[in-house]
Design an enzyme around this catalytic site. Structure first.
Site, PDB file in Angstrom:
ATOM      1  N   ARG A 133       0.889  -1.152   0.000  1.00  0.00           N
ATOM      2  CA  ARG A 133       0.000   0.000   0.000  1.00  0.00           C
ATOM      3  C   ARG A 133       0.931   1.206   0.000  1.00  0.00           C
ATOM      4  NH1 ARG A 133      -4.395   0.613   4.816  1.00  0.00           N
ATOM      5  NH2 ARG A 133      -2.509   1.328   5.850  1.00  0.00           N
ATOM      6  N   HIS A 165       3.768  -1.214   8.169  1.00  0.00           N
ATOM      7  CA  HIS A 165       2.428  -1.613   8.630  1.00  0.00           C
ATOM      8  C   HIS A 165       2.152  -3.047   8.177  1.00  0.00           C
ATOM      9  CE1 HIS A 165      -1.478  -0.729  10.247  1.00  0.00           C
ATOM     10  NE2 HIS A 165      -2.120  -0.830   9.101  1.00  0.00           N
ATOM     11  N   TYR A 264     -39.918  -0.545   4.541  1.00  0.00           N
ATOM     12  CA  TYR A 264     -39.821  -0.600   3.076  1.00  0.00           C
ATOM     13  C   TYR A 264     -39.703  -2.030   2.562  1.00  0.00           C
ATOM     14  CZ  TYR A 264     -38.837   4.431   3.007  1.00  0.00           C
ATOM     15  OH  TYR A 264     -38.909   5.786   3.143  1.00  0.00           O
ATOM     16  N   CYS A 311     -34.132   1.989   7.623  1.00  0.00           N
ATOM     17  CA  CYS A 311     -34.378   3.168   6.775  1.00  0.00           C
ATOM     18  C   CYS A 311     -33.286   4.203   7.035  1.00  0.00           C
ATOM     19  CB  CYS A 311     -35.743   3.764   7.085  1.00  0.00           C
ATOM     20  SG  CYS A 311     -37.076   2.543   7.116  1.00  0.00           S
TER      21      CYS A 311
HETATM   22  C1  LIG Z   1      -4.850   2.575  11.762  1.00  0.00           C
HETATM   23  C2  LIG Z   1      -3.424   2.307  11.890  1.00  0.00           C
HETATM   24  C3  LIG Z   1      -2.919   1.589  12.963  1.00  0.00           C
HETATM   25  C4  LIG Z   1      -3.806   0.957  14.009  1.00  0.00           C
HETATM   26  O1  LIG Z   1      -4.373  -0.241  13.527  1.00  0.00           O
HETATM   27  P1  LIG Z   1      -5.304  -1.140  14.484  1.00  0.00           P
HETATM   28  O2  LIG Z   1      -5.497  -2.390  13.729  1.00  0.00           O
HETATM   29  O3  LIG Z   1      -6.568  -0.368  14.665  1.00  0.00           O
HETATM   30  O4  LIG Z   1      -4.576  -1.295  15.745  1.00  0.00           O
HETATM   31  C5  LIG Z   1      -1.555   1.455  13.064  1.00  0.00           C
HETATM   32  N1  LIG Z   1      -0.739   1.986  12.150  1.00  0.00           N
HETATM   33  C6  LIG Z   1      -1.185   2.678  11.093  1.00  0.00           C
HETATM   34  C7  LIG Z   1      -0.227   3.235  10.115  1.00  0.00           C
HETATM   35  C8  LIG Z   1      -2.530   2.856  10.921  1.00  0.00           C
HETATM   36  O5  LIG Z   1      -2.983   3.534   9.866  1.00  0.00           O
END
Ligand SMILES: *Cc1c(COP(=O)(O)O)cnc(C)c1O
Length: 374
Positions: A133, A165, A264, A311
């Site tokens: 990402r 991440h 609905y 709704c």
């Molecule tokens: C949102 C995020 C986190 C936290 O992730 P969780 O799964 O909610 O603990 C950590 N690092 C980054 C870069 C994020 O965007």
């Protein structure tokens, strides 16, 4: 003033959850992730509660969120995790906000902003260790490290951190976890050999903070766990306490005969003469429409499934012969103490994650902070 619906946020629970995360973090610092209105709990209030509980950094996705924290008087180290072109980086530098930089073009933009602001920018290099990402990998990583160190030598930038991440930390044992951990270690080592002197190396989200001690490094970045929701549902709750309780007062309670189609599309029909209650929140407030005839709420001490379609502003529940009056409180989800569903149960019923349930509760639902000192 009484409101027809509100999201009650237990700030003490947020503090306690931070305490629990700090124990798991060992000596690492805790950056409380408060992006997206603190996952729907209220940006500034949740941030203050997290800091009171022992977090020493705040993390957000977007620069505007960091500036709001500064406006509120929060001066703690704050990291913007998502870098996009054309943001007011000069203001970020002036307000002492740390910036994540995952590409050379973004670094260049931050350096120019620092020159204009006449002040050093603090950046964290973002390594793409396998999430594919944000961040840089391969030759791009080497180029980014080189450019960052060059910029540091000019004095415009301090390369304060390095981060990445996880893609699958919520699936302990997934082979990508070890691969990302290994890649991060190597990429950090490469940068340090090139001369980087990082103040903080950070990788762990909630799931990794709770299940992967090797991923702690100098700082952990939990989000969902702060709000008391488990990042790994199949491993249980880890002793976390859900902070949000969503309630609404019955707007109308009435008897109807058997055979009546409800809401609905008439996807629900009363089987016998029964009592219906109108609950004054709908998909305009973030109640998932997919929850029609699926989600449960607690009404009059008993679980009731949403009857018919959700709704925009309301939905209906079928109370059978239970007695309830207009104005009586219905609990949609919460920590479960009274038998109400949890956000995790709603997520399971809908095939999504608890993150989405709490974060999507809209701005039309006021947040209340019971027990908060004024
Ligand atoms: C949102 C995020 C986190 C936290 O992730 P969780 O799964 O909610 O603990 C950590 N690092 C980054 C870069 C994020 O965007």
């Amino acid at each position: 003033m009484r409101v027809p619906a509100e999201a009650r946020v237990d700030l003490a629970a947020i503090g306690d959850n931070i305490g629990l995360l700090r124990e798991h973090a060992g000596g690492a610092e805790v950056m409380a992730m408060v992006k997206a209105e603190a996952y729907g709990h209220g940006l500034v209030e949740a941030a203050r509660a997290a800091l009171a509980g022992g977090a020493s950094w705040l993390g957000v996705a977007k620069l505007a969120e960091a500036l709001r924290l500064r406006e509120a008087g929060l001066t703690v180290r704050t990291l913007v995790c998502l870098g996009v072109p054309g943001e007011p980086y000069e203001e970020a530098v002036a307000r002492d906000v740390d910036l994540t930089v995952g590409a050379v073009w973004l670094l260049d933009e931050v350096v120019r902003a620092a020159e204009r602001a006449g002040r050093q920018a603090r950046v964290h290099l973002k390594a793409d260790t396998g999430m594919s990402r944000g961040g840089a990998c391969g030759a791009d990583w080497e180029a980014l490290v080189g450019a960052a160190l060059k910029a540091e030598a000019t004095g415009h930038v301090r390369v304060a951190g390095v981060m990445s991440h996880f893609a699958c930390a919520d699936e302990p044992g997934h082979p990508s976890i070890a691969a990302q951990l290994g890649a991060f270690t190597e990429m950090v080592a490469h940068a340090e050999r090139a001369g980087a002197r990082f103040e903080v190396r950070h990788l762990a989200n909630s799931a990794a903070t709770l299940t992967l001690p090797e991923a702690r490094f100098d700082l952990v970045r939990p989000g969902i766990a702060i709000y008391g929701l488990t990042p790994v549902p199949r491993l249980g709750t880890f002793g976390l306490r859900p902070a949000m309780t969503l309630v609404a007062d019955a707007a109308l309670v009435k008897r109807v005969p058997a055979g009546r189609g409800v809401s609905y599309g008439h996807t629900y029909t009363t089987r016998e003469a029964t009592t219906l209650a109108v609950v004054p929140v709908g998909y305009g407030d973030g109640i998932p429409r997919h929850g029609s005839n699926v989600l449960e709420v607690l009404a009059g001490g008993r679980r009731r499934t949403i009857a018919g379609r959700v709704c925009m502003d309301q939905f209906v529940i079928d109370l059978g012969d239970d007695r309830l009056s207009a104005g009586d409180e219905i609990i949609l989800f919460g920590p479960g103490d009274l038998g109400e569903p949890t956000a995790q149960e709603w997520a399971d019923a809908l095939g999504t994650i608890s993150y989405e349930i709490v974060t999507r509760i809209g701005s039309r639902v006021p947040r209340a902070y019971p027990g908060r000192a004024l």
